[in-house]
Every structure is written in structure tokens, then in C-alpha cells.
Write a protein that holds these residues in place. Structure first.
Motif, PDB file in Angstrom:
ATOM      1  N   ILE A 181      10.816  14.016 -13.256  1.00 45.43           N
ATOM      2  CA  ILE A 181       9.959  13.301 -12.124  1.00 45.43           C
ATOM      3  C   ILE A 181       9.925  11.961 -12.674  1.00 45.43           C
ATOM      4  O   ILE A 181      10.115  11.004 -11.410  1.00 45.43           O
ATOM      5  CB  ILE A 181       8.397  13.786 -12.432  1.00 45.43           C
ATOM      6  N   LYS A 182       9.799  11.391 -13.857  1.00 42.19           N
ATOM      7  CA  LYS A 182       9.716   9.849 -14.047  1.00 42.19           C
ATOM      8  C   LYS A 182      10.956   9.203 -13.863  1.00 42.19           C
ATOM      9  O   LYS A 182      11.139   8.320 -12.947  1.00 42.19           O
ATOM     10  CB  LYS A 182       9.441   9.655 -15.479  1.00 42.19           C
ATOM     11  N   LYS A 183      11.934   9.994 -14.118  1.00 45.64           N
ATOM     12  CA  LYS A 183      13.503   9.307 -13.866  1.00 45.64           C
ATOM     13  C   LYS A 183      13.885   8.984 -12.531  1.00 45.64           C
ATOM     14  O   LYS A 183      14.183   8.055 -11.867  1.00 45.64           O
ATOM     15  CB  LYS A 183      14.610  10.083 -14.277  1.00 45.64           C
ATOM     16  N   VAL A 184      13.586   9.983 -11.439  1.00 44.59           N
ATOM     17  CA  VAL A 184      13.577   9.980 -10.246  1.00 44.59           C
ATOM     18  C   VAL A 184      12.706   9.068  -9.696  1.00 44.59           C
ATOM     19  O   VAL A 184      13.320   8.370  -8.528  1.00 44.59           O
ATOM     20  CB  VAL A 184      13.217  11.442  -9.280  1.00 44.59           C
ATOM     21  N   LEU A 185      11.482   8.930  -9.908  1.00 52.53           N
ATOM     22  CA  LEU A 185      10.525   7.932  -9.497  1.00 52.53           C
ATOM     23  C   LEU A 185      11.020   6.589  -9.662  1.00 52.53           C
ATOM     24  O   LEU A 185      10.747   5.663  -8.965  1.00 52.53           O
ATOM     25  CB  LEU A 185       9.188   7.916  -9.919  1.00 52.53           C
ATOM     26  N   ASP A 186      11.650   6.383 -11.282  1.00 47.88           N
ATOM     27  CA  ASP A 186      12.236   5.053 -11.332  1.00 47.88           C
ATOM     28  C   ASP A 186      13.263   4.644 -10.379  1.00 47.88           C
ATOM     29  O   ASP A 186      13.404   3.414 -10.196  1.00 47.88           O
ATOM     30  CB  ASP A 186      12.579   5.310 -12.730  1.00 47.88           C
ATOM     31  N   ILE A 187      14.119   5.632 -10.008  1.00 51.51           N
ATOM     32  CA  ILE A 187      15.096   5.291  -8.930  1.00 51.51           C
ATOM     33  C   ILE A 187      14.613   5.043  -7.870  1.00 51.51           C
ATOM     34  O   ILE A 187      14.910   3.854  -7.266  1.00 51.51           O
ATOM     35  CB  ILE A 187      16.079   6.668  -8.975  1.00 51.51           C
ATOM     36  N   ILE A 188      13.715   5.395  -7.369  1.00 54.16           N
ATOM     37  CA  ILE A 188      12.953   5.149  -5.906  1.00 54.16           C
ATOM     38  C   ILE A 188      12.334   3.791  -6.157  1.00 54.16           C
ATOM     39  O   ILE A 188      12.378   2.736  -5.083  1.00 54.16           O
ATOM     40  CB  ILE A 188      12.115   6.312  -5.625  1.00 54.16           C
ATOM     41  N   GLN A 189      11.524   3.502  -7.228  1.00 50.60           N
ATOM     42  CA  GLN A 189      11.072   2.159  -7.182  1.00 50.60           C
ATOM     43  C   GLN A 189      11.863   0.986  -7.315  1.00 50.60           C
ATOM     44  O   GLN A 189      11.552  -0.113  -6.909  1.00 50.60           O
ATOM     45  CB  GLN A 189       9.988   2.245  -8.382  1.00 50.60           C
ATOM     46  N   SER A 190      12.944   1.316  -8.001  1.00 46.92           N
ATOM     47  CA  SER A 190      14.027   0.187  -8.122  1.00 46.92           C
ATOM     48  C   SER A 190      14.710  -0.222  -6.723  1.00 46.92           C
ATOM     49  O   SER A 190      15.185  -1.056  -6.573  1.00 46.92           O
ATOM     50  CB  SER A 190      15.194   0.690  -8.984  1.00 46.92           C
ATOM     51  N   HIS A 191      14.180   0.590  -5.772  1.00 44.18           N
ATOM     52  CA  HIS A 191      14.649   0.339  -4.551  1.00 44.18           C
ATOM     53  C   HIS A 191      13.555  -0.173  -3.512  1.00 44.18           C
ATOM     54  O   HIS A 191      13.837  -0.405  -2.097  1.00 44.18           O
ATOM     55  CB  HIS A 191      15.380   1.611  -3.596  1.00 44.18           C
TER      56      HIS A 191
ATOM     57  N   ILE B 247       3.040   6.108  -2.716  1.00 39.34           N
ATOM     58  CA  ILE B 247       4.273   6.788  -3.085  1.00 39.34           C
ATOM     59  C   ILE B 247       4.084   7.265  -4.792  1.00 39.34           C
ATOM     60  O   ILE B 247       4.114   8.188  -5.265  1.00 39.34           O
ATOM     61  CB  ILE B 247       5.400   6.290  -3.033  1.00 39.34           C
ATOM     62  N   ILE B 248       3.841   6.365  -5.385  1.00 34.72           N
ATOM     63  CA  ILE B 248       3.352   6.187  -6.836  1.00 34.72           C
ATOM     64  C   ILE B 248       2.561   7.321  -7.148  1.00 34.72           C
ATOM     65  O   ILE B 248       2.525   8.318  -8.191  1.00 34.72           O
ATOM     66  CB  ILE B 248       3.189   4.979  -7.530  1.00 34.72           C
ATOM     67  N   ASP B 249       1.182   6.992  -6.498  1.00 32.44           N
ATOM     68  CA  ASP B 249       0.113   7.973  -7.082  1.00 32.44           C
ATOM     69  C   ASP B 249       0.335   9.290  -6.559  1.00 32.44           C
ATOM     70  O   ASP B 249      -0.487  10.118  -7.421  1.00 32.44           O
ATOM     71  CB  ASP B 249      -1.228   7.370  -6.154  1.00 32.44           C
ATOM     72  N   ASN B 250       0.979   9.833  -5.664  1.00 37.40           N
ATOM     73  CA  ASN B 250       1.116  11.205  -5.172  1.00 37.40           C
ATOM     74  C   ASN B 250       2.465  11.955  -5.318  1.00 37.40           C
ATOM     75  O   ASN B 250       2.738  12.936  -4.898  1.00 37.40           O
ATOM     76  CB  ASN B 250       0.996  11.108  -3.483  1.00 37.40           C
TER      77      ASN B 250
ATOM     78  N   GLU C 112       0.914  -1.284   0.082  1.00 32.06           N
ATOM     79  CA  GLU C 112       0.162  -0.001  -0.026  1.00 32.06           C
ATOM     80  C   GLU C 112       0.916   1.295  -0.064  1.00 32.06           C
ATOM     81  O   GLU C 112       0.413   2.149  -0.879  1.00 32.06           O
ATOM     82  CB  GLU C 112      -0.719  -0.109   1.309  1.00 32.06           C
ATOM     83  N   LEU C 113       1.947   1.253   0.931  1.00 32.36           N
ATOM     84  CA  LEU C 113       2.771   2.262   0.930  1.00 32.36           C
ATOM     85  C   LEU C 113       3.437   2.650  -0.491  1.00 32.36           C
ATOM     86  O   LEU C 113       3.575   3.880  -1.074  1.00 32.36           O
ATOM     87  CB  LEU C 113       3.994   2.205   1.753  1.00 32.36           C
TER      88      LEU C 113
ATOM     89  N   GLU D  78       5.404   9.521   6.268  1.00 32.98           N
ATOM     90  CA  GLU D  78       4.970   9.880   7.268  1.00 32.98           C
ATOM     91  C   GLU D  78       3.511  10.118   7.279  1.00 32.98           C
ATOM     92  O   GLU D  78       2.638   9.685   7.951  1.00 32.98           O
ATOM     93  CB  GLU D  78       5.674  10.931   8.054  1.00 32.98           C
ATOM     94  N   ASP D  79       3.137  10.916   6.122  1.00 30.00           N
ATOM     95  CA  ASP D  79       1.589  10.998   5.672  1.00 30.00           C
ATOM     96  C   ASP D  79       1.049   9.560   5.457  1.00 30.00           C
ATOM     97  O   ASP D  79      -0.156   9.593   6.020  1.00 30.00           O
ATOM     98  CB  ASP D  79       1.731  11.608   4.517  1.00 30.00           C
ATOM     99  N   PHE D  80       1.430   8.802   5.008  1.00 33.74           N
ATOM    100  CA  PHE D  80       0.881   7.302   4.908  1.00 33.74           C
ATOM    101  C   PHE D  80       0.729   6.592   6.165  1.00 33.74           C
ATOM    102  O   PHE D  80      -0.402   6.143   6.398  1.00 33.74           O
ATOM    103  CB  PHE D  80       1.684   6.386   3.799  1.00 33.74           C
ATOM    104  N   ILE D  81       1.742   6.621   6.926  1.00 35.43           N
ATOM    105  CA  ILE D  81       1.580   6.092   8.103  1.00 35.43           C
ATOM    106  C   ILE D  81       0.571   6.717   9.047  1.00 35.43           C
ATOM    107  O   ILE D  81      -0.327   5.956   9.723  1.00 35.43           O
ATOM    108  CB  ILE D  81       2.878   6.010   9.091  1.00 35.43           C
ATOM    109  N   MET D  82       0.564   8.064   8.993  1.00 38.77           N
ATOM    110  CA  MET D  82      -0.468   8.751   9.694  1.00 38.77           C
ATOM    111  C   MET D  82      -1.745   8.549   9.449  1.00 38.77           C
ATOM    112  O   MET D  82      -2.813   8.142  10.045  1.00 38.77           O
ATOM    113  CB  MET D  82      -0.183  10.225   9.781  1.00 38.77           C
TER     114      MET D  82
END
Length: 424
Positions: free
Chosen positions: A354-364, A337-340, A332-333, A413-417
Motif C-alpha cells: 500500500i505505501k509503495k503504490v501510494l508513493d508512486i501516485i504521490q510522485s505524480h 486520496i491520501i486519507d482514503n 483537496e483532492l 469521481e467520489d471526490f468530485i461528486m
């Protein structure tokens, strides 16, 4: 001598090593065609257009204590100079170690002058129609062809070098100066007596400048094809009784000693030309054989091979209950992240990134990635590397990565809250 003070028709803009070489060949060709002989050119490169052309002894009123600067080192460290045969050789050694002297460094190798003209000076403020701007100043190369080379053993060189070491506030009449030169065995008695009558010959000697080919007592001089312009410029105040005429030290700018035509290199082109010069084996390591310069060049030559390095984080063991809770919420987390992502990061990241940075995060994306510090560090390091390649600035890349990681942690933090409020 600033750019705006020079007739623009006398300025040749240089943007590459090859263009500079072609201009030098053209100038030498013109000189040879004028009189049918090959003319030696002497060059001086300066890293900024703002500097005057003058030896260091002419700056900050140091000329007034020149005699002390010439004599004190000989008294303090006599063994350092015992193998040198003349006052000019001593002056050359002073110049090598940074002492103020009346020597001006020049070179017979135009590429060496180009290297010094391309050295980074640091930004200066320039006035424009739109206000002040800051930029690296122009480098400049001057040249002269008006001199025949002298040797350090020539009488004229010995006389001028000796006068540099004399205190002309005390013994400064023509008679006293010639007596001192005779006492120091620089001139003989016949010459002394002749010049007391035919003084014009002596005055001409002490009011000319000389291009001196030094004995290469150090490796740096040899590698830089160094020569020295020995500035004389002693004033002669004639008295009715000639032998009481006063000789005094004076200073002057040396722009008139060089050709009206000079070469300018824009601050934006300096780095590119330095890289070209490196291909010709003209660099800090080859021009300055001392170890400190060798190490400095090694650091400079390898600067582009660096990669971002993660900041240190202390390892902390997560509790089993926390790890289990993280695993349950992970899918869910990741979707959150992807949606927001685009909406949350639009103030920090350009649309193209934006897409390239998101790809970096998703790869982790992996279990507990947002709680485990080593994984967060890997994300930060990868983002830093992406921006380092893009903007070629390590500080800017690191700053951008820190901004992104701050927002990413805020999303978590927003997701956990939100999940806690729902009772998930």
C-alpha cells in the motif's frame, strides 16, 4: 515411460549442470575401470517423462506406409537428393526436415542431451493425495554404452536402409528380398546365394539396431554432435522351404536399448539449467544454425530486458474553464486520496504494497494529474513496472495496475461528486 513406472533406485535427479557433469564423469570412470578401456556414451534427452523411446516411423501406424514416405520425395524432388550416395544419407536428410523415419536422434555430447531434456513441454495434470495439480513435467535423459559405432557405408546399414524403402507387403519372401538387394547392387551374387542357405547371418543383420555416425551433411548435425540409432526390427517367419520365409516390418519400444539408470530434471529446474547451459554456449542459436532459430534465441535471450509500455491514448484538449476548476480543487483532492487510500484499496493491494503504490501516485501529483490522460498513463506504467519486478509476470502486473487505476479513478469521481454536493 512415466516416472512412476521406473524403479526409483535407477533415477538420478539433476538440479544443475555441474551435478550432471559429475554424474557423467562417475559413470565413465566406472566403465573404464571395468574393462580398462574408454567407452563411448550415447545420450538422448526428452522434454517429458511420458514419451516412449521410439523413432517417428513407429508412431501412428506410419510404418505401414514407410516405403511410400521413402520413395515419393525422390520422385517429386530428385534434384534435392542427387548428391547423396546412399539410402541412409537420404534418410538422414528426411530426418532433418521432419519426415517420419526409423532413425532415432542421439548425441555424444551429454550437455546437448541436457538441453533437450530441459525444453519446456507445457503443463500436465498429475494426481496427488490432495487432488489433481498442473505442472511442467520432468525432463529425462537416457544413455547407452552397448554400441560400437557403424558407418553409413557398412553393409548392414545399407541393407537395413534399403529394406526400409521396400514394400514388404508385396515382395517379402527371403528369396524376393535377396533378389531385390542384389538387383540394387547392395549385395553380390555370391552373398545372395549364401544367405539363401545360411539365412541366420542375414536374419541377425535385419534384427539388430545400429549406432551410425553420419556424414555431417548439415551444420545442425555437427553442432549437436549428432548420431543416429538405426532401428531394424524386421520379423522373420521361417518356412519349411527357407527361401519362402516371410520378412515383414515390425515396431517395438527401444527402452531396452538404453541403460536402466536415467537422469530426471524437474520442471521447476528446467529454466535455471537452460540459463547455465547458455554459459557453456549450449543454446538454441548454437544447436540450430538456421535463421529462424537464431532469431528465436535473440528474442529469448533479451526477454528479461523488457519494460512496461503505456497503452495508446488519443490526445484531447481540455477547456480553459475545466482546467481552472481542476487547479482550484487539486490540493483537496490530493489529501482526499491520501486519507482514503488504504481503506479503498485494501481489497486489491496487499498491506506491504500500500505505501509503495501510494508513493508512486504521490510522485505524480501535479496540476490536473487526474484529468490529463498522459499523466494517468505514466502512473499506470509505473505501477505496472513495480508489480512486474515483484511477480515477474507482465500479464499479472498489467492486470494489477488496471485494478488500481480503476479504483483511483473511482476515488476521484467520489471526490468530485462530494464537492459538487457541497457546492464547492
Amino acid at each position: 515411460m512415466a516416472y512412476k513406472e521406473i524403479d526409483e533406485s535407477n533415477i538420478i535427479l539433476i538440479d544443475s549442470v555441474s551435478s550432471f557433469i559429475e554424474e557423467i564423469k562417475r559413470i565413465k570412470g566406472m566403465k573404464e575401470s571395468e574393462d580398462g578401456t574408454s567407452t563411448e556414451l550415447y545420450f538422448r534427452g526428452q522434454e517429458t517423462e511420458f514419451w516412449d523411446i521410439e523413432p517417428s516411423i513407429f508412431r501412428d501406424d506410419m510404418l505401414s506406409i514407410e516405403h511410400k514416405l521413402m520413395q515419393i520425395p525422390l520422385q517429386k524432388s530428385p534434384t534435392e537428393f542427387r548428391e547423396l550416395n546412399s539410402m541412409f544419407d537420404i534418410m538422414t536428410k528426411y530426418q532433418h526436415y521432419g519426415m517420419c523415419t526409423r532413425l532415432l536422434d542421439l548425441t555424444t555430447n551429454p550437455l546437448v542431451a541436457l538441453y533437450f531434456a530441459c525444453k519446456k513441454h507445457g503443463v500436465e495434470k498429475y494426481a496427488t493425495e490432495d487432488g489433481e495439480v498442473e505442472k511442467e513435467p520432468y525432463g529425462v535423459i537416457y544413455y547407452t554404452d552397448k554400441y560400437y559405432p557403424s558407418q553409413s557405408t557398412d553393409l548392414e546399414i545399407q541393407i537395413v536402409s534399403a529394406l526400409a524403402s521396400y514394400d514388404l507387403e508385396k515382395e517379402n519372401t527371403l528369396f524376393e528380398v535377396l533378389e531385390r538387394l542384389y538387383h540394387d547392387r547392395i549385395i553380390d551374387e555370391e552373398t545372395k546365394d549364401n544367405w539363401l542357405v545360411n539365412y541366420r547371418e542375414f536374419v541377425e543383420i535385419i534384427q539388430n539396431n545400429y549406432m551410425v555416425m553420419p556424414t555431417y551433411t548439415n551444420e545442425r548435425l555437427r553442432k549437436q554432435s549428432g548420431v543416429f540409432l538405426l532401428t531394424s526390427l524386421f520379423s522373420f517367419n521361417k518356412d519349411n522351404e527357407v527361401k519362402r520365409s516371410v520378412i515383414s516390418k515390425a515396431k517395438s519400444k527401444l527402452k531396452e536399448e538404453f541403460n536402466d539408470v536415467c537422469f530426471y530434471i524437474s520442471g521447476e529446474n528446467k529454466e535455471t539449467i537452460l540459463k547455465e547451459l547458455d554459459l557453456y554456449n549450449i543454446n538454441e542459436a548454437t544447436l540450430f544454425p538456421e535463421l529462424e532459430h537464431q532469431l528465436s534465441y535473440i528474442k529469448y535471450a533479451n526477454r528479461n530486458q523488457v519494460n512496461p509500455v503505456t497503452d495508446f491514448t488519443k490526445y484531447e484538449e481540455d477547456s480553459a474553464s475545466t482546467m481552472q476548476d481542476i487547479g482550484t480543487k487539486q490540493p483537496e483532492l490530493e489529501q482526499y486520496i491520501i486519507d482514503n487510500f488504504a481503506a479503498k484499496f485494501k481489497e486489491v493491494i496487499e498491506n506491504d504494497d500500500i505505501k509503495k503504490v501510494l508513493d508512486i501516485i504521490q510522485s505524480h501529483f501535479t496540476v490536473d494529474w487526474y484529468k490529463r490522460k498522459p499523466v494517468l498513463s505514466k502512473i499506470k506504467m509505473s505501477i505496472t513496472g513495480y508489480y512486474f519486478i515483484k511477480c515477474q509476470s507482465k500479464d499479472s502486473a498489467k492486470q494489477k495496475a488496471e485494478q488500481i487505476m480503476t479504483l483511483l479513478n473511482q476515488i476521484v469521481e467520489d471526490f468530485i461528486m462530494t464537492a459538487n454536493e457541497r457546492g464547492d
